[in-house]
Design an enzyme around this catalytic site. Structure first.
Site, short mmCIF file in Angstrom:
data_model
loop_
_atom_site.label_atom_id
_atom_site.label_comp_id
_atom_site.label_asym_id
_atom_site.label_seq_id
_atom_site.Cartn_x
_atom_site.Cartn_y
_atom_site.Cartn_z
N ARG A 1 0.85 -1.19 0.00
CA ARG A 1 0.00 0.00 0.00
C ARG A 1 0.89 1.24 0.00
O ARG A 1 0.57 2.26 -0.57
CB ARG A 1 -0.95 0.00 1.20
CG ARG A 1 -1.81 1.24 1.23
CD ARG A 1 -2.98 1.27 2.23
NE ARG A 1 -3.09 0.22 3.18
CZ ARG A 1 -2.48 0.20 4.38
NH1 ARG A 1 -1.74 1.22 4.76
NH2 ARG A 1 -2.64 -0.81 5.20
N TYR B 1 -15.42 18.59 -15.77
CA TYR B 1 -15.72 17.16 -15.84
C TYR B 1 -16.86 16.84 -14.86
O TYR B 1 -16.82 17.27 -13.70
CB TYR B 1 -14.44 16.38 -15.48
CG TYR B 1 -14.63 14.90 -15.43
CD1 TYR B 1 -14.93 14.16 -16.59
CD2 TYR B 1 -14.53 14.20 -14.23
CE1 TYR B 1 -15.10 12.80 -16.54
CE2 TYR B 1 -14.71 12.83 -14.18
CZ TYR B 1 -15.00 12.14 -15.33
OH TYR B 1 -15.18 10.78 -15.27
N ASP C 1 -6.24 20.26 -13.67
CA ASP C 1 -6.58 18.93 -14.18
C ASP C 1 -6.15 18.93 -15.64
O ASP C 1 -6.79 19.55 -16.49
CB ASP C 1 -8.09 18.69 -14.03
CG ASP C 1 -8.51 17.29 -14.51
OD1 ASP C 1 -7.78 16.70 -15.33
OD2 ASP C 1 -9.57 16.81 -14.08
N LYS D 1 -7.02 8.17 -19.48
CA LYS D 1 -7.27 8.81 -20.78
C LYS D 1 -6.01 8.77 -21.65
O LYS D 1 -5.53 7.71 -21.96
CB LYS D 1 -7.80 10.22 -20.54
CG LYS D 1 -8.86 10.31 -19.43
CD LYS D 1 -10.17 9.63 -19.80
CE LYS D 1 -11.13 9.48 -18.61
NZ LYS D 1 -11.47 10.69 -17.89
C1 LIG Z 1 -11.97 11.00 -16.64
C2 LIG Z 1 -11.63 12.28 -16.00
C3 LIG Z 1 -11.45 12.37 -14.61
C4 LIG Z 1 -11.67 11.19 -13.68
O1 LIG Z 1 -10.79 10.16 -13.91
P1 LIG Z 1 -11.12 8.60 -13.64
O2 LIG Z 1 -9.84 7.94 -13.98
O3 LIG Z 1 -12.26 8.24 -14.54
O4 LIG Z 1 -11.50 8.49 -12.21
C5 LIG Z 1 -11.09 13.59 -14.09
N1 LIG Z 1 -10.93 14.68 -14.86
C6 LIG Z 1 -11.11 14.63 -16.20
C7 LIG Z 1 -10.93 15.87 -17.00
C8 LIG Z 1 -11.47 13.44 -16.81
O5 LIG Z 1 -11.66 13.41 -18.14
#
Ligand SMILES: *Cc1c(COP(=O)(O)O)cnc(C)c1O
Length: 383
Positions: A46, A98, A170, A195
């Site tokens: 962990r 998001y 982000d 992504k």
């Molecule tokens: C998909 C996404 C998230 C969340 O990520 P997960 O891996 O699905 O938890 C946060 N911010 C943006 C801009 C995203 O496209």
């Protein structure tokens, strides 16, 4: 080192015992100790896992950060960043955000006494006016989701720094291949590695990159204490995906340009949101802070209704109707009924999110095939 070299080599060495060029997937929960507390740097998985460390070293390099901390998902990464706050603190966030971030902010953290204000961050003045003595954090997404507005990271980081607040970006939509917010003054970068970084739609993961030791210490304390860590196999997949990030993003951006131009000239299209077009309001800032305009394109239909948009999306063959983005395959989605359904309609409309808005995540297929796919979907809904 240039970015495309870093994606292969940053923080990577052949594995010590065998010389394996790629890090092994260390499937273990614990590590043998020679004597109590005498060990080789790992105690319990962990806390640390060598496959995870290899991924973290690579991601830190890509964002020009001293540190990266990997999480089980992008949402877990955001959750950890927000847990640095205390009741009464305020966050100013991008209004076009998001959907999962909006849900996390308003349904998890607001009840614990953290306040959020959602502001159109393309207006620096609007952000300035939203600051209060309680403001601790600016939460920036750029390009925004799904409208692909551009927020000026350097200008906002400056404002935040003057007022003693942190700027968190982000960077999921741009990926470090196109935009490196820490160089523009941000304090930490959040990623959903699900992504572009993973890039193959085969994992869920997240990360935070930062050069602030206090932020990093707080995050590693949290992973140790609350345990939202990614498993070694997912770390390996993210690491492997990252090796081709520069190539994939380059091709996706080229394809997106072709499709955005095609859509802008199509009679059934209302408006096209693509930062690469000179009539996009954030075009000049995007030119400054990004190395290309990204592979996300959103557009509305002249006939602005949900059913029409749904019919269009059901008629593409190469574009797969699905949530998510950033993979090698092209995806099509309907924000109002899918990714952004958790945002109330009134707030969606105020942010300019039309009912017929369609979002494309452009992959690395052949540009001509993708254009033909959209063309035939337009034909099939023509009345
Ligand atoms: C998909 C996404 C998230 C969340 O990520 P997960 O891996 O699905 O938890 C946060 N911010 C943006 C801009 C995203 O496209």
């Amino acid at each position: 080192m240039k970015f495309n070299t870093k994606t292969i080599h940053s923080g990577q060495q052949p594995e010590e015992t065998t010389g394996a060029v790629m890090p092994p997937v260390f499937f273990t929960s614990t590590y043998a100790q020679e004597a109590p507390n005498r060990h080789k740097g790992h105690e319990y998985a962990r806390v640390t896992n060598p496959t995870r460390s290899a991924l973290e070293n690579l991601l830190a390099g890509l964002e020009d950060a001293d540190h990266a901390c990997a999480f089980a998902s992008g949402c877990a990464a955001m959750d950890a960043v927000l847990k640095m706050l205390r009741p009464g603190d305020q966050v100013i966030a991008t209004n076009d955000i998001y959907g999962g971030s909006y849900r996390l902010f308003t349904e998890v953290f607001e009840p614990y006494g953290i306040q959020f204000r959602f502001i159109d961050m393309s207006s620096i003045d609007a952000v300035r006016q939203a600051f209060t003595p309680e403001t601790r954090m600016l939460w920036v997404e750029t390009p925004t989701n799904p409208l692909l507005n551009i927020v000026d990271i350097a200008a906002l980081s400056d404002e935040a720094r003057k007022r003693g607040a942190l700027t968190i970006v982000d960077n999921t939509f741009a990926s470090p291949a196109l935009q490196q917010p820490l160089k523009l003054g941000a304090d930490a970068v959040v990623h959903s590695t699900t992504k572009y970084i993973g890039g193959h739609s085969d994992l869920i993961g997240g990360a935070v990159c930062t050069s602030h030791d206090e932020i990093y210490d707080n995050l590693t304390f949290q992973t140790k204490t609350t345990g939202a860590v990614p498993g070694p196999m997912d770390c390996y997949l993210a690491l492997r995906g990252t090796k081709t990030l520069a190539l994939r993003v380059e091709r996706s951006c080229e394809n997106a340009r072709v499709l955005a131009d095609f859509l802008a000239g199509h009679p059934d299209v209302g408006d096209v949101r693509y930062p690469g077009h000179s009539n996009h309001p954030g075009h000049e800032i995007a030119r400054r802070q990004m190395s290309d305009f990204g592979a996300m394109v959103s557009f509305s239909l002249k006939k602005d209704d949900v059913d029409h948009a749904h019919a269009f999306m059901s008629n593409t063959r190469i574009f797969t109707l699905a949530e998510s983005l950033g993979g090698v395959e092209s995806l099509i989605s309907h924000p109002a009924s899918m990714t952004h359904a958790s945002i109330p309609k009134k707030i969606r409309e105020a942010a300019g999110l039309k009912e017929s808005l369609i979002r494309l995540s452009v992959g690395i297929e052949d540009a001509g095939d993708l254009r033909d796919d959209l063309q035939s979907a337009f034909r099939s809904i023509a009345t």
